[in-house]
Design a protein around this motif. Structure first.
Motif, short mmCIF file in Angstrom:
data_model
loop_
_atom_site.label_atom_id
_atom_site.label_comp_id
_atom_site.label_asym_id
_atom_site.label_seq_id
_atom_site.Cartn_x
_atom_site.Cartn_y
_atom_site.Cartn_z
N GLU A 92 18.66 6.36 22.25
CA GLU A 92 19.86 7.12 21.88
C GLU A 92 20.76 7.35 23.09
N THR A 93 22.05 7.32 22.87
CA THR A 93 23.02 7.70 23.90
C THR A 93 23.25 9.22 23.80
N ALA A 94 23.93 9.76 24.79
CA ALA A 94 24.31 11.17 24.72
C ALA A 94 25.33 11.37 23.61
N ASP A 95 25.26 12.50 22.91
CA ASP A 95 26.33 12.87 21.97
C ASP A 95 27.43 13.55 22.80
N VAL A 96 28.49 12.80 23.07
CA VAL A 96 29.54 13.29 23.97
C VAL A 96 30.21 14.54 23.39
N LEU A 97 30.55 14.46 22.10
CA LEU A 97 31.24 15.58 21.46
C LEU A 97 30.38 16.84 21.49
N ALA A 98 29.10 16.70 21.18
CA ALA A 98 28.22 17.87 21.19
C ALA A 98 28.15 18.47 22.59
N ARG B 79 29.40 18.63 6.58
CA ARG B 79 28.07 18.66 7.22
C ARG B 79 28.16 18.25 8.68
N LYS B 80 28.94 17.22 8.95
CA LYS B 80 29.08 16.74 10.34
C LYS B 80 29.76 17.80 11.20
N LEU B 81 30.78 18.43 10.65
CA LEU B 81 31.50 19.47 11.41
C LEU B 81 30.56 20.62 11.76
N ALA B 82 29.74 21.03 10.80
CA ALA B 82 28.80 22.13 11.06
C ALA B 82 27.80 21.70 12.13
N ARG B 83 27.35 20.44 12.06
CA ARG B 83 26.37 19.96 13.04
C ARG B 83 26.97 19.85 14.43
N LYS B 84 28.24 19.41 14.51
CA LYS B 84 28.85 19.16 15.82
C LYS B 84 29.45 20.42 16.44
N GLY B 85 29.92 21.35 15.62
CA GLY B 85 30.47 22.59 16.16
C GLY B 85 31.88 22.47 16.70
N VAL C 141 40.09 15.78 22.33
CA VAL C 141 39.99 15.03 21.07
C VAL C 141 39.07 13.84 21.26
N MET C 142 38.01 13.78 20.48
CA MET C 142 37.06 12.65 20.56
C MET C 142 37.36 11.67 19.44
N ALA C 143 38.33 10.78 19.68
CA ALA C 143 38.65 9.76 18.68
C ALA C 143 37.90 8.45 18.95
N ALA C 144 37.19 8.36 20.06
CA ALA C 144 36.47 7.12 20.38
C ALA C 144 35.30 6.91 19.41
N ALA C 145 35.00 5.64 19.18
CA ALA C 145 33.80 5.27 18.42
C ALA C 145 32.70 5.01 19.44
N VAL C 146 31.80 5.96 19.54
CA VAL C 146 30.79 5.93 20.59
C VAL C 146 29.49 5.37 20.03
N ALA C 147 28.89 4.43 20.74
CA ALA C 147 27.60 3.90 20.29
C ALA C 147 26.57 5.02 20.24
N ASP C 148 25.81 5.06 19.17
CA ASP C 148 24.74 6.05 19.07
C ASP C 148 23.49 5.58 19.80
N TYR C 149 23.37 4.27 20.00
CA TYR C 149 22.19 3.70 20.67
C TYR C 149 22.63 2.65 21.68
N VAL D 218 38.39 18.72 19.02
CA VAL D 218 38.62 17.99 17.77
C VAL D 218 37.72 16.76 17.74
N GLY D 219 36.98 16.59 16.65
CA GLY D 219 36.16 15.40 16.47
C GLY D 219 36.72 14.52 15.38
N PHE D 220 36.21 13.32 15.30
CA PHE D 220 36.58 12.37 14.25
C PHE D 220 35.32 11.95 13.51
N ALA D 221 35.47 11.55 12.26
CA ALA D 221 34.33 11.00 11.52
C ALA D 221 34.85 9.93 10.57
N1 CTP Z 1 30.44 11.00 19.03
C1 CTP Z 1 30.14 11.28 20.33
N2 CTP Z 1 29.04 10.73 20.92
C2 CTP Z 1 28.23 9.92 20.21
C3 CTP Z 1 28.51 9.63 18.85
C4 CTP Z 1 29.63 10.18 18.30
O1 CTP Z 1 30.87 12.02 20.98
N3 CTP Z 1 27.15 9.40 20.79
C5 CTP Z 1 31.62 11.63 18.43
C6 CTP Z 1 32.69 10.68 17.94
O2 CTP Z 1 33.64 10.40 18.94
C7 CTP Z 1 33.31 11.49 16.79
C8 CTP Z 1 32.16 12.32 16.28
O3 CTP Z 1 31.19 12.37 17.33
O4 CTP Z 1 34.30 12.37 17.27
C9 CTP Z 1 31.50 11.80 15.03
O5 CTP Z 1 31.06 10.48 15.29
P1 CTP Z 1 30.09 9.77 14.24
O6 CTP Z 1 29.71 8.44 14.81
O7 CTP Z 1 30.72 9.84 12.90
O8 CTP Z 1 28.87 10.80 14.24
P2 CTP Z 1 27.36 10.69 14.58
O9 CTP Z 1 26.97 11.99 15.20
O10 CTP Z 1 27.09 9.47 15.38
O11 CTP Z 1 26.69 10.64 13.15
P3 CTP Z 1 26.31 9.37 12.22
O12 CTP Z 1 24.85 9.50 12.04
O13 CTP Z 1 27.09 9.62 10.95
O14 CTP Z 1 26.74 8.12 12.94
#
Ligand code: CTP
Length: 250
Positions: free
Chosen positions: A151-157, A189-195, A117-125, A170-173
């Motif tokens: 950009e940081t890695a997309d952990v969930l992806a 849309r996010k669910l389809a993108r993340k898988g 379960v990815m409930a963390a708020a992860v920095a995108d940058y 399980v992801g969170f948004a």
């Molecule tokens: N997430 C992640 N790694 C990141 C950013 C987000 O694993 N670098 C995960 C979050 O933990 C969450 C899911 O992805 O479970 C959706 O996060 P969100 O920030 O809403 O999605 P983003 O892909 O960052 O899209 P947005 O452009 O809406 O910020």
């Protein structure tokens, strides 16, 4: 005499009553679960960081609920508000700071996990460079400063790409939206993108979704169907999410 069981519950032979958490159905017994929570912090220099408003309460409630229901839980916790991790008995807690650390810790925790379960708020940058010395105004010409971000890695992806057979992800948004329809549309849309297998979606704003003991969520399944709606304490929401996880795992 008390023996420590899964999730911090004890099987007691004497008259003292067990903690109320141990009276819950152990319907997640046998599952190994990895949960991330909190907000990552990306250092700019030794005194500053890029962060977010996540308190870690919902992820902690998920971890607590799963352990109380019998699962073996690893909680990967980025920054959390004071006291949020206080009731961590029976959880394996791994502390991280940055998105990169959270990525590594979740990859490790997910290796043996049945549910992630990815409930963390992860920095995108994150800042392209971290300065060892405090950034000073007098080192800049003009009234503004530009901070280069990468950009940081997309952990969930990444977890979805590495998913093992039988593993549920399980992801969170948390979305700023103008209507419930927009919330669902953005979530789909996010669910389809993340898988992911499930996406837990909630609305947030300046005065909504943060610093609160309560939450209101919609749970979407792959394909976009609403499989649960829950509101109330973060613990109640957590239990509803686990019910949805059980249902999707069949
Ligand atoms: N997430 C992640 N790694 C990141 C950013 C987000 O694993 N670098 C995960 C979050 O933990 C969450 C899911 O992805 O479970 C959706 O996060 P969100 O920030 O809403 O999605 P983003 O892909 O960052 O899209 P947005 O452009 O809406 O910020």
């Amino acid at each position: 005499m008390a023996t420590q069981g899964r999730g911090g519950c004890s099987s007691r032979r004497r008259s003292s009553p067990p903690p109320s958490r141990c009276l819950r159905p152990q319907d997640l017994a046998g599952l190994r679960i990895a949960v991330s929570t909190g907000g990552t912090r990306e250092p700019i220099d030794p005194v500053r960081f890029l962060g977010n408003r996540s308190s870690g309460r919902q992820g902690m409630a998920l971890a607590r609920a799963a352990a109380d229901r019998g699962a073996a839980v690893t909680l990967v916790a980025a920054h959390t508000d004071d006291g949020v991790l206080a009731d961590a008995a029976g959880l394996t807690v791994v502390r991280v700071a940055t998105a990169a650390e959270l990525d590594d810790a979740m990859a490790d925790a997910a290796e043996g996990a049945d549910v992630v379960v990815m409930a963390a708020a992860v920095a995108d940058y994150r800042p392209a460079e971290t300065s060892d010395a405090k950034l000073r105004k007098d080192a800049v010409d003009g009234p503004g400063r530009v901070l280069d971000l990468v950009e940081t890695a997309d952990v969930l992806a990444g977890l979805v790409r590495a998913r093992r057979d039988g593993q549920t992800i399980v992801g969170f948004a948390a979305e700023t939206v103008g209507s419930h329809e927009e919330l669902l549309e953005r979530g789909r849309r996010k669910l389809a993108r993340k898988g992911a297998d499930l996406l837990v979606v909630n609305a947030v704003g300046w005065t909504q979704g943060f610093e609160s003991a309560d939450n209101e969520v919609v749970v979407l399944a792959a394909g976009g169907d609403v499989v649960a709606e829950a509101s109330g304490t973060k613990r109640a929401v957590a239990d509803a999410v686990w019910d949805a996880v059980r249902a999707v795992r069949g």
